[in-house]
Design an enzyme around this catalytic site. Structure first.
Site, short mmCIF file in Angstrom:
data_model
loop_
_atom_site.label_atom_id
_atom_site.label_comp_id
_atom_site.label_asym_id
_atom_site.label_seq_id
_atom_site.Cartn_x
_atom_site.Cartn_y
_atom_site.Cartn_z
N ARG A 142 0.85 -1.19 0.00
CA ARG A 142 0.00 0.00 0.00
C ARG A 142 0.88 1.24 0.00
O ARG A 142 1.90 1.27 0.69
CB ARG A 142 -0.86 0.07 1.27
N HIS A 161 12.56 -2.42 -1.35
CA HIS A 161 11.97 -2.46 -2.69
C HIS A 161 12.79 -3.43 -3.54
O HIS A 161 14.02 -3.38 -3.51
CB HIS A 161 11.97 -1.05 -3.30
C1 GAR Z 1 9.59 -8.49 -1.45
O1 GAR Z 1 10.25 -8.84 -2.63
C2 GAR Z 1 9.61 -7.00 -1.26
O2 GAR Z 1 10.76 -6.37 -1.72
C3 GAR Z 1 8.43 -6.59 -2.09
O3 GAR Z 1 7.45 -7.56 -1.83
C4 GAR Z 1 8.10 -8.80 -1.54
C5 GAR Z 1 7.55 -9.32 -0.25
O4 GAR Z 1 7.94 -10.63 -0.03
N1 GAR Z 1 7.97 -5.28 -1.75
C6 GAR Z 1 7.46 -4.45 -2.64
O5 GAR Z 1 7.31 -4.71 -3.81
C7 GAR Z 1 7.04 -3.11 -2.06
N2 GAR Z 1 6.60 -2.23 -3.09
P1 GAR Z 1 7.63 -11.32 1.36
O6 GAR Z 1 6.13 -11.15 1.62
O7 GAR Z 1 8.01 -12.75 1.15
O8 GAR Z 1 8.47 -10.63 2.41
#
Ligand code: GAR
Length: 202
Positions: free
Chosen positions: A92, A110
């Site tokens: 979000r 990120h």
């Molecule tokens: C991760 O790759 C994180 O960098 C990304 O979501 C994934 C969460 O993985 N975050 C974003 O894209 C934020 N905009 P997880 O739920 O296994 O920690």
């Protein structure tokens, strides 16, 4: 005094798990006081419960607009005494209401080398553009999207036969390595912030 972390998640929570494991190993001197998810199916809630950490659902769908939702997030974080908000796969965009409340005390990871490829589809965008190196970025959160001061980055190669899945797995391994490190630097008071520029005190 040790930092009190509040971790915000939307999904499976492997970044959360890496932080919890690093705390268990004594590599991060902090306590996670609460894990909050914005959707009931987020597996991160399960991980928190398993670790004996309060798991709170602030269901985005239960709120009419972004501000009431963020007021509820703020209330849950304040109630837990949180001093550093850690976004770990929290999908979000936070409005200035939230960002100003915790100004300078919100970190995000990120899955790309910012300022390239901000937004919610970093791996897809990286593959479509054809860059040969990607990675991940830990940064402070400001009022823009993925635009805050950069704390730490790690790079990985993009291979010719990569899919979003193979690339994200390679990047995720680096996320799990550098996010705990960045949090520990913050907890140890080693991050010096001068506008956009973050340096590590010796
Ligand atoms: C991760 O790759 C994180 O960098 C990304 O979501 C994934 C969460 O993985 N975050 C974003 O894209 C934020 N905009 P997880 O739920 O296994 O920690």
């Amino acid at each position: 005094m040790a930092e009190i972390l509040g971790v915000l998640c939307s999904g499976r929570g492997t970044d959360l798990q890496a932080i919890l494991d690093a705390i268990d190993r004594g590599e991060v001197e902090a306590k996670v006081a609460v894990v909050i998810a914005d959707k009931p199916e987020a597996f991160a809630l399960e991980r928190a419960r398993k670790a004996g950490i309060p798991a709170v659902l602030v269901d985005r769908k239960a709120y009419e607009g972004r501000e009431p939702f963020e007021e509820a997030l703020i209330a849950a974080l304040e109630e837990a005494g949180v001093t550093l908000v850690v976004l770990a796969g929290f999908m979000r965009i936070l409005t200035p209401l939230f960002v100003r409340h915790f100004a300078g005390r919100i970190m995000n990871i990120h899955p790309a080398l910012l300022p390239s490829f901000p937004g919610a589809h970093a791996h897809r965008d990286v593959l479509a553009y054809g860059v040969k190196i990607s990675g991940c970025t830990v940064h402070f959160v400001d009022e823009g999207t993925d635009s805050g001061s950069i704390i730490m980055q790690a790079a990985v190669p993009v291979l010719d036969d990569d899919t979003e899945e193979t690339l994200s797995a390679r990047v995720l391994a680096e996320e799990h390595r550098i996010y705990p490190q960045a949090i520990q630097l913050y907890c140890a008071g080693k991050l010096k912030v001068d506008g956009r520029i973050v340096t590590i005190r010796k």
